[in-house]
Design a protein around this motif. Structure first.
Motif, PDB file in Angstrom:
ATOM      1  N   ILE A 117      39.029  32.522  47.877  1.00 56.69           N
ATOM      2  CA  ILE A 117      37.817  32.834  47.096  1.00 56.69           C
ATOM      3  C   ILE A 117      36.751  33.434  48.007  1.00 56.69           C
ATOM      4  O   ILE A 117      36.059  34.381  47.636  1.00 56.69           O
ATOM      5  N   GLN A 118      36.643  32.884  49.207  1.00 55.79           N
ATOM      6  CA  GLN A 118      35.618  33.397  50.121  1.00 55.79           C
ATOM      7  C   GLN A 118      35.893  34.824  50.565  1.00 55.79           C
ATOM      8  O   GLN A 118      34.992  35.522  51.012  1.00 55.79           O
ATOM      9  N   LEU A 170      30.638  40.172  44.153  1.00 57.66           N
ATOM     10  CA  LEU A 170      30.434  40.490  42.743  1.00 57.66           C
ATOM     11  C   LEU A 170      31.632  40.053  41.896  1.00 57.66           C
ATOM     12  O   LEU A 170      31.473  39.620  40.757  1.00 57.66           O
ATOM     13  N   PHE A 171      32.835  40.170  42.450  1.00 56.58           N
ATOM     14  CA  PHE A 171      34.020  39.685  41.740  1.00 56.58           C
ATOM     15  C   PHE A 171      34.009  38.162  41.701  1.00 56.58           C
ATOM     16  O   PHE A 171      34.364  37.528  40.711  1.00 56.58           O
ATOM     17  N   ARG A 172      33.613  37.593  42.840  1.00 51.70           N
ATOM     18  CA  ARG A 172      33.622  36.136  42.984  1.00 51.70           C
ATOM     19  C   ARG A 172      32.712  35.475  41.956  1.00 51.70           C
ATOM     20  O   ARG A 172      33.083  34.500  41.311  1.00 51.70           O
ATOM     21  N   GLN A 173      31.498  36.014  41.816  1.00 52.15           N
ATOM     22  CA  GLN A 173      30.554  35.343  40.913  1.00 52.15           C
ATOM     23  C   GLN A 173      31.021  35.427  39.456  1.00 52.15           C
ATOM     24  O   GLN A 173      30.866  34.470  38.702  1.00 52.15           O
ATOM     25  N   ALA A 174      31.603  36.552  39.083  1.00 52.21           N
ATOM     26  CA  ALA A 174      32.090  36.659  37.703  1.00 52.21           C
ATOM     27  C   ALA A 174      33.223  35.664  37.438  1.00 52.21           C
ATOM     28  O   ALA A 174      33.249  34.975  36.409  1.00 52.21           O
ATOM     29  N   LEU A 175      34.136  35.559  38.407  1.00 55.28           N
ATOM     30  CA  LEU A 175      35.271  34.644  38.233  1.00 55.28           C
ATOM     31  C   LEU A 175      34.814  33.186  38.220  1.00 55.28           C
ATOM     32  O   LEU A 175      35.285  32.379  37.412  1.00 55.28           O
ATOM     33  N   LEU A 176      33.878  32.845  39.103  1.00 59.09           N
ATOM     34  CA  LEU A 176      33.418  31.456  39.175  1.00 59.09           C
ATOM     35  C   LEU A 176      32.663  31.051  37.910  1.00 59.09           C
ATOM     36  O   LEU A 176      32.786  29.917  37.446  1.00 59.09           O
ATOM     37  N   LEU A 177      31.883  31.978  37.377  1.00 58.22           N
ATOM     38  CA  LEU A 177      31.180  31.648  36.132  1.00 58.22           C
ATOM     39  C   LEU A 177      32.173  31.410  34.998  1.00 58.22           C
ATOM     40  O   LEU A 177      31.959  30.570  34.129  1.00 58.22           O
ATOM     41  N   VAL A 198      32.583  42.889  33.301  1.00 54.86           N
ATOM     42  CA  VAL A 198      32.965  41.492  33.536  1.00 54.86           C
ATOM     43  C   VAL A 198      34.477  41.339  33.482  1.00 54.86           C
ATOM     44  O   VAL A 198      35.095  40.719  34.364  1.00 54.86           O
ATOM     45  N   LYS A 199      35.071  41.921  32.465  1.00 57.02           N
ATOM     46  CA  LYS A 199      36.524  41.831  32.305  1.00 57.02           C
ATOM     47  C   LYS A 199      37.232  42.408  33.531  1.00 57.02           C
ATOM     48  O   LYS A 199      38.185  41.815  34.053  1.00 57.02           O
ATOM     49  N   SER A 200      36.751  43.549  33.991  1.00 56.17           N
ATOM     50  CA  SER A 200      37.366  44.202  35.142  1.00 56.17           C
ATOM     51  C   SER A 200      37.182  43.373  36.412  1.00 56.17           C
ATOM     52  O   SER A 200      38.123  43.194  37.192  1.00 56.17           O
ATOM     53  N   ARG A 201      35.974  42.852  36.617  1.00 55.56           N
ATOM     54  CA  ARG A 201      35.718  42.077  37.840  1.00 55.56           C
ATOM     55  C   ARG A 201      36.560  40.807  37.884  1.00 55.56           C
ATOM     56  O   ARG A 201      37.095  40.431  38.930  1.00 55.56           O
ATOM     57  N   ILE A 202      36.654  40.141  36.731  1.00 54.86           N
ATOM     58  CA  ILE A 202      37.446  38.904  36.689  1.00 54.86           C
ATOM     59  C   ILE A 202      38.909  39.212  36.961  1.00 54.86           C
ATOM     60  O   ILE A 202      39.587  38.499  37.720  1.00 54.86           O
TER      61      ILE A 202
END
Lengths: 201, 152
Positions: free
Chosen positions: A141-142, A147-154, A176-180
Motif C-alpha cells: 500500500i505504501q 492519489l490511488f492509495r487514498q481512493a482505495l483506502l476510502l 475514482v473507478k480508475s484509481r481504485i
C-alpha cells in the motif's frame, strides 16, 4: 418537535441518537458537546485512514488532530447538502497529501507499532490472512501512488461508494473507478509476486 | 473462452464493489462463471478485499477528544458554554460600570453645590494612617506627627 428542537430546548439528551448532520447544526447553535460526539464517532476511523496514508503513527496522530481542528474552524464552509463524513475525510485526505508532499516520507509501519493486536477475536481463517498477508499488504500500500492509495483506502476502510469518494476527493466517479482499479491491480500484482503466482492480465 | 469479450480490470474491480449497472453486473457475473482467467482475477480481488477486511478489524482506537477540546477552548471565539457564560458576565459587568459612571456624572451635575470639601491630598491620607504599624493611641507616637498635614 424535531430532535434538534428537543436538544435546543435545554434538556440533556444523548447525542448518539443524532445524525452527523444534526450534530453539526447543534454545534453551530453553540452546543460544543456535539463536536465532541462527532470526534468520538470519527477519531479512530480518521486515524486508521491517515495511518495507512502516511504510515507513521505519530504523524498520523498529528494529522488526525489537525483534521478535526480544521473541521471545527471551517465549519461554516460545510454545506448541509454534503455528508459530514465525506467532508471530514476530504479534509483528512488533503492534510495527508500535504504531509506527503512536504516530507516525502514513505517509511513503513510495523504491525507492532499499532496499538492493540491484529488477530484478537478473529476466526482462524482471518488469523491466517492477517499473519500472512497484512504486513506484506501494508508495504505494498505504501508503494502505491498517494492519489490511488487514498481512493482505495476510502473504499476499503471506510466503505464509501464511488460517488462519496468522488465527493470527498473532488474528482469524477470515473476517476475514482480508475484509481481504485489501478491501485488494486498494483496490490494484486504485488501479492501474486509474493506468492509466486502468475500475475493477473 | 473468447478473451475479447472479457471485461477489463476496471470493470472487474467495479464489479467487486457492486458499482455497475444491474445489466452490467449480470453480464460480468455470467462471464466470470464461464471464463477461467476472469474467474481467477475475480478471486484475487476477493482475496484482496478479505485482507482489507482484516485491516478494518485492527485495533486503532485512539482518544484525542480531550486534547482537541483543550486546544479549541484556548482559541478566542470557541463555541463553548463556558466562553459564552464568561462573555455574558463580562458584558453585564461593563454595562453596570457604564451605568455607574453615567449616574455619578449626572449626579455631580444635578446635585446643588454644597460646601463639602474633601481633601484627598497625601497628607490627609497620611493622617488616617490606615496601614500604620503603630496602633491608634500608642504612647510611642509623638503628638506632632499626628498632624503633619494641614487641617481643613
Amino acid at each position: 418537535m424535531t430532535a434538534i428542537e428537543h436538544q435546543l430546548s435545554g434538556q440533556a439528551g444523548d447525542l448518539r441518537e443524532f445524525s452527523d448532520e444534526d450534530c453539526v447544526v447543534l454545534l453551530k447553535e453553540g452546543n460544543s458537546s456535539a463536536f465532541a460526539e462527532l470526534m468520538r464517532r470519527y477519531q479512530s476511523r480518521v486515524y486508521s485512514y491517515v495511518l495507512r496514508m502516511v504510515s507513521c503513527p505519530d504523524d498520523a496522530m498529528d494529522i488526525c488532530q489537525t483534521t478535526f481542528i480544521s473541521a471545527y474552524r471551517n465549519l461554516e464552509k460545510w454545506q448541509p447538502n454534503a455528508l459530514f463524513r465525506t467532508w471530514l475525510f476530504r479534509i483528512a485526505s488533503n492534510s495527508a497529501i500535504d504531509y506527503l508532499r512536504r516530507n516525502k516520507l514513505y517509511t513503513q509501519v510495523s504491525l507492532e507499532s499499532v496499538d492493540g493486536t491484529l488477530t484478537g477475536g478473529m476466526d482462524p481463517e482471518h488469523q491466517y490472512v492477517s499473519s500472512a498477508r497484512c504486513s506484506g499488504m501494508i508495504n505494498l500500500i505504501q508503494q502505491l501512488p498517494p492519489l490511488f492509495r487514498q481512493a482505495l483506502l476510502l473504499r476499503e476502510l471506510e466503505g464509501m461508494s464511488y460517488a462519496e469518494i468522488a465527493q470527498a476527493l473532488d474528482v469524477s466517479e470515473g476517476t475514482v473507478k480508475s484509481r481504485i482499479a489501478r491501485a488494486r491491480y498494483g496490490l494484486v500484482s504485488g501479492l501474486d509476486q509474493m506468492d509466486g503466482v502468475e500475475s493477473v492480465r | 473462452m473468447n478473451r475479447e469479450r472479457c471485461p477489463d480490470f476496471d470493470k472487474l474491480s467495479a464489479y467487486v464493489d457492486y458499482e455497475l449497472s444491474d445489466g452490467e453486473l449480470g453480464e460480468v457475473g455470467s462471464h466470470i462463471a464461464e471464463c477461467a482467467g476472469c474467474r481467477r482475477t475475480y478471486d484475487r480481488l476477493v482475496q484482496l478485499g478479505n485482507v482489507f477486511s482484516v485491516m478494518r478489524q485492527e485495533s486503532t482506537e485512539i482518544n484525542i477528544v480531550p486534547d482537541i477540546e483543550r486546544q479549541l477552548n484556548r482559541e478566542p471565539g470557541a463555541r463553548s458554554h463556558g466562553t459564552r457564560l464568561y462573555g455574558r458576565l463580562l458584558s453585564y459587568g461593563l454595562a453596570a460600570s457604564l451605568a455607574l459612571a453615567v449616574g455619578v456624572n449626572l449626579g455631580n451635575h444635578l446635585a446643588p453645590e454644597q460646601e463639602v470639601k474633601i481633601d484627598f491630598s497625601f497628607t490627609q491620607a497620611a493622617q488616617m494612617a490606615p496601614f500604620s504599624f503603630i496602633p491608634p493611641g500608642s504612647i510611642t507616637l509623638e503628638h506632632a506627627t499626628c498632624f503633619i498635614g494641614t487641617r481643613i
